[in-house]
Design a protein around this motif. Structure first.
Motif, short mmCIF file in Angstrom:
data_model
loop_
_atom_site.label_atom_id
_atom_site.label_comp_id
_atom_site.label_asym_id
_atom_site.label_seq_id
_atom_site.Cartn_x
_atom_site.Cartn_y
_atom_site.Cartn_z
N VAL A 26 77.61 26.80 21.46
CA VAL A 26 78.48 27.16 22.58
C VAL A 26 77.82 26.65 23.86
O VAL A 26 76.77 27.15 24.26
N PRO A 27 78.39 25.65 24.53
CA PRO A 27 77.73 25.05 25.69
C PRO A 27 77.93 25.86 26.97
O PRO A 27 78.77 26.77 27.03
N ALA A 28 77.15 25.52 27.97
CA ALA A 28 77.31 26.09 29.30
C ALA A 28 78.26 25.21 30.11
O ALA A 28 78.24 23.99 30.00
N ALA A 29 79.08 25.84 30.94
CA ALA A 29 80.01 25.08 31.76
C ALA A 29 79.35 24.53 33.02
O ALA A 29 79.80 23.53 33.58
N ARG A 30 78.27 25.17 33.45
CA ARG A 30 77.53 24.74 34.64
C ARG A 30 76.06 24.58 34.28
O ARG A 30 75.57 25.22 33.36
#
Length: 272
Positions: A177-181
């Motif tokens: 699950v990646p980070a958006a920022r």
């Protein structure tokens, strides 16, 4: 002879990794006076694995407030208001703020970069206001229904819902699950928890809820375990939608996931 006062004092042993994880969990997910000693990926991993413990403490505090009001002669509705207010106070309203910001970002219909900009604004838009109103009404109504059944059922609902809310954060911090920022709490905890560890914690939390419900009979046990599973499923749906819309998760999304899971758990626990 050398001056004994000039000798360096023996250094105290470093706290174990598990303690850093607990500090991270309580220092970032509650307002309790816990100092976060480390802010690295290892501490974040331990913190997100320990997140349900922070939820357990918040739930116990919420249950204690509700039971105190009932003991003093209040009705189920006021006890339910206290049960919803205490977890909000223990997070300084950050999860509710994150829910409102996430609703504004999703409701804006803008591309990811613009939607993230909307979420960073200090004000709350109409989508956020409406979402906050409906979620808080649902939480109070469901918790009041539980307290109307019995004080024990209400207390159990307060504890299970708060714990399920933080279980959702453990699953959201799993690898993949990646980070958006590139900055903020979302970036600090995104992808730090191994998938197997997240699943194991979720299963342990579900079984613990079922065991607590078993004190009242087979059906309450199934209802408590089902409430946790339903809460995690609802949070997972929101998580996937946010990842598609924003490109990843943020601290606001974590808040939205926690409130979504808590509300879903309370609704399930109020049924029957």
């Amino acid at each position: 002879m050398p001056d004994p006062s000039s000798a360096s004092a023996p250094s105290s042993p470093a706290p174990p990794a598990a303690l850093h994880g607990l500090r991270f969990a309580f220092g970032t997910l509650t307002v309790l006076p816990v100092r976060v000693g480390r802010w690295d990926r290892a501490a974040a991993r331990g913190g997100m694995l320990c997140a349900p413990l922070a939820g357990l403490v918040a739930g116990l505090a919420a249950a204690a407030a509700g039971l105190l009001l009932l003991f003093l002669g209040s009705g189920p509705l006021l006890a339910a208001v206290a049960g919803a207010a205490v977890p909000a106070a223990l997070t300084r309203g950050l999860h509710l703020d994150g829910l409102a910001d996430t609703a504004d970002g999703l409701g804006s219909g803008k591309p990811a970069e613009d939607a993230l900009r909307v979420m960073k604004q200090s004000d709350i838009g109409p989508f956020g206001v409406i979402t906050l109103l409906l979620v808080l009404l649902a939480q109070v109504a469901a918790l009041a229904q539980c307290y109307a059944g019995s004080w024990a059922r209400g207390a159990l609902a307060a504890v299970v819902s708060a714990t399920a809310a933080r279980l959702a954060l453990t699953l959201a911090a799993r690898r993949g699950v990646p980070a958006a920022r590139p900055e903020g709490l979302g970036a600090a905890v995104a992808g730090v928890v191994p998938v197997a560890g997240a699943v194991a914690v979720a299963l342990a939390g579900t079984l613990a809820a079922g065991a607590a419900g078993a004190a009242f009979g087979p059906y309450p046990a199934l209802r408590a375990a089902g409430a946790v599973l339903a809460a995690l499923a609802a949070a997972e749906l929101l998580l996937r939608h946010c990842v598609r819309r924003f490109g990843g998760i943020t601290g606001d999304v974590f808040g939205g996931l926690a409130e979504t899971a808590a509300t879903c758990a309370l609704v399930v626990l109020s049924l029957g």
